[in-house]
Design an enzyme around this catalytic site. Structure first.
Site, PDB file in Angstrom:
ATOM      1  CE  LYS A  28      -4.004  -1.920   2.490  1.00  0.00           C
ATOM      2  NZ  LYS A  28      -4.883  -1.722   3.654  1.00  0.00           N
ATOM      3  CE  LYS A  74      -5.613  -8.524  -1.346  1.00  0.00           C
ATOM      4  NZ  LYS A  74      -5.478  -8.269   0.031  1.00  0.00           N
ATOM      5  CE  LYS A 114     -13.261  -4.103   1.503  1.00  0.00           C
ATOM      6  NZ  LYS A 114     -13.244  -3.638   2.882  1.00  0.00           N
TER       7      LYS A 114
HETATM    8  P1  TYM Z   1     -10.483  -5.976   4.840  1.00  0.00           P
HETATM    9  O1  TYM Z   1     -11.661  -5.114   4.883  1.00  0.00           O
HETATM   10  O2  TYM Z   1      -9.384  -5.607   3.906  1.00  0.00           O
HETATM   11  O3  TYM Z   1     -10.881  -7.472   4.526  1.00  0.00           O
HETATM   12  C1  TYM Z   1     -11.927  -8.085   5.252  1.00  0.00           C
HETATM   13  C2  TYM Z   1     -11.813  -9.596   5.215  1.00  0.00           C
HETATM   14  O4  TYM Z   1     -11.964 -10.084   3.879  1.00  0.00           O
HETATM   15  C3  TYM Z   1     -10.857 -10.932   3.568  1.00  0.00           C
HETATM   16  N1  TYM Z   1     -10.551 -10.783   2.134  1.00  0.00           N
HETATM   17  C4  TYM Z   1     -10.462 -11.814   1.283  1.00  0.00           C
HETATM   18  N2  TYM Z   1     -10.611 -13.133   1.455  1.00  0.00           N
HETATM   19  C5  TYM Z   1     -10.482 -13.919   0.369  1.00  0.00           C
HETATM   20  N3  TYM Z   1     -10.201 -13.451  -0.876  1.00  0.00           N
HETATM   21  C6  TYM Z   1     -10.034 -12.129  -1.101  1.00  0.00           C
HETATM   22  N4  TYM Z   1      -9.780 -11.682  -2.324  1.00  0.00           N
HETATM   23  C7  TYM Z   1     -10.166 -11.245   0.006  1.00  0.00           C
HETATM   24  N5  TYM Z   1     -10.091  -9.899   0.154  1.00  0.00           N
HETATM   25  C8  TYM Z   1     -10.330  -9.635   1.456  1.00  0.00           C
HETATM   26  C9  TYM Z   1      -9.720 -10.440   4.454  1.00  0.00           C
HETATM   27  O5  TYM Z   1      -8.749 -11.431   4.639  1.00  0.00           O
HETATM   28  C10 TYM Z   1     -10.461 -10.112   5.725  1.00  0.00           C
HETATM   29  O6  TYM Z   1     -10.680 -11.284   6.505  1.00  0.00           O
HETATM   30  N6  TYM Z   1      -7.137  -5.899   8.465  1.00  0.00           N
HETATM   31  C11 TYM Z   1      -8.496  -6.439   8.246  1.00  0.00           C
HETATM   32  C12 TYM Z   1      -9.524  -5.697   9.075  1.00  0.00           C
HETATM   33  C13 TYM Z   1      -9.295  -5.852  10.544  1.00  0.00           C
HETATM   34  C14 TYM Z   1      -9.355  -7.068  11.283  1.00  0.00           C
HETATM   35  C15 TYM Z   1      -9.091  -6.705  12.642  1.00  0.00           C
HETATM   36  C16 TYM Z   1      -9.627  -8.384  10.947  1.00  0.00           C
HETATM   37  C17 TYM Z   1      -8.989  -4.858  11.420  1.00  0.00           C
HETATM   38  N7  TYM Z   1      -8.863  -5.363  12.683  1.00  0.00           N
HETATM   39  C18 TYM Z   1      -9.064  -7.664  13.659  1.00  0.00           C
HETATM   40  C19 TYM Z   1      -9.588  -9.347  11.964  1.00  0.00           C
HETATM   41  C20 TYM Z   1      -9.317  -8.976  13.294  1.00  0.00           C
HETATM   42  C21 TYM Z   1      -8.781  -6.356   6.753  1.00  0.00           C
HETATM   43  O7  TYM Z   1      -7.921  -6.564   5.979  1.00  0.00           O
HETATM   44  O8  TYM Z   1     -10.007  -6.025   6.349  1.00  0.00           O
END
Ligand code: TYM
Length: 334
Positions: free
Chosen positions: A111, A197, A200
């Site tokens: 990022k 992957k 968003k």
């Molecule tokens: P975020 O919003 O980027 O992603 C949310 C969840 O979706 C999963 N994910 C995917 N899984 C499979 N294939 C994909 N292409 C894909 N894109 C996204 C991510 O692995 C995630 O589970 N850092 C976290 C947010 C967070 C969090 C936490 C999670 C903040 N604090 C504490 C767990 C525990 C995140 O990346 O969100």
């Protein structure tokens, strides 16, 4: 009951990766686990964000959790920024986390390249806040997609360090949680490139299917998705990443086994498979979309869910925070 905790950033429309990598697993796990699920709106501002969209996106993610089948009898849904313990614990973790642990985080490096000169301190600090999110709730497991693996390892390292520096051998301060990454769906790939992957932040709209996409839009996206000229369809051929990804989507959305899908699609061409995947996706998302719309039309209900969620989350979070502050030697507020 054992406990899970997880969260999603309210940074835009959720897609099939978020659903299959995360939310869908939570729905399954809620039978066995007590769930704490939240909207990571503090993480959402680590890259430039639109203030006119943040609150709305937060409600949308909450509605998506419930529409996907999260049962409020078993689950607490809350907004990260409503529970102040997250930022407070993150500060304390900041002071015991070596800088070089953060500098080697893959997501940060990826990022940061995009942000150039403007990369914020918050982006570097992102995984420390995530560690606070997790450790406050003393979960047994943290169900996430594959891309969060390194952040979960860091969380375990931070917990270990706090326990080592300030705890006693037989009485750890923080519980060290396990990541829970299901092999299937943990890494849903882009429709435009089976080696990247689904994300968003990909500027190409056609690269992902959002959970709120209309039937027509889903049809269009699958029609235009990248395929290959080989005959027949198969899983696990490294030369055919798109084929593997699309079969996996079909398998997960139809709830069929891998063997069944492999047999069903072995002789198929894309012309036959694409309409099948389209129909399956539309049918799988339809009930979620209907429920989602109902929830979005009932703001008072969503507000009451988040109010209850905040209360329950605060009770747990404040108790862990108090434990950490005592271990660090803080005076009690008078
Ligand atoms: P975020 O919003 O980027 O992603 C949310 C969840 O979706 C999963 N994910 C995917 N899984 C499979 N294939 C994909 N292409 C894909 N894109 C996204 C991510 O692995 C995630 O589970 N850092 C976290 C947010 C967070 C969090 C936490 C999670 C903040 N604090 C504490 C767990 C525990 C995140 O990346 O969100």
């Amino acid at each position: 009951k054992p406990r899970i905790l997880s969260g999603i950033q309210p940074t835009g429309d959720l897609h099939l990766g978020n659903y299959l990598g995360a939310i869908r697993n939570w729905v399954e796990l809620q039978e066995t686990y007590q769930c704490f699920l939240f909207m990571a709106d503090l993480h959402a501002i680590t890259v430039p964000h639109d203030p006119t969209r943040l609150a709305e996106n937060t409600y949308q993610v909450a509605a998506t959790y419930i529409a996907s089948g999260i049962d409020l009898e078993n689950a607490t849904i809350f907004v990260q920024s409503h529970v102040k313990a997250h930022t407070e614990l993150a500060w304390m973790f900041n002071c015991i986390t070596p800088l070089n642990w953060l500098e080697r985080m893959i997501q940060f490096k990826e990022k940061a390249v995009k942000q150039g000169e403007n990369v914020s301190v918050g982006l570097l600090d992102y995984p420390v806040l995530q560690a606070a999110d997790i450790l406050l709730y003393e979960p047994d497991q943290v169900p996430v997609g594959e891309d969060q693996k390194q952040h979960l390892e860091l969380t375990r390292d931070i917990a270990g360090r706090v326990n080592h520096l300030f705890g006693k051998e037989d009485a750890p301060i923080l519980k060290v949680p396990q990541p829970l990454i299901r092999p299937d769906g943990a890494r849903v790939m882009s429709l435009a490139d089976g080696t990247r992957k689904m994300s968003k932040s990909d500027p190409a709209e056609l690269s992902r299917i959002n959970l709120t996409d209309s039937a027509d839009l889903i049809k269009k996206k699958i029609k235009k998705c990248k395929t290959d000229p080989a005959r027949g369809l198969e899983f696990d051929n490294p030369e055919r990443p798109e084929c593997h990804n699309l079969l996996t989507l079909y398998m997960l959305l139809s709830s069929k086994t891998k063997e069944a899908v492999a047999a069903e699609c072995r002789e198929m061409g894309w012309g036959q498979f694409k309409p099948l995947l389209t129909e399956t996706t539309i049918e799988a998302l339809r009930p979620i979309q209907t429920k989602y719309q109902e929830l979005m039309d009932d703001r008072a209900y969503l507000e009451s869910v988040l109010r209850d969620g905040r209360e329950k989350a605060e009770t747990v979070a404040n108790s862990t925070l108090a434990k950490v502050k005592a271990a660090l030697g803080y005076s009690t507020p008078l």
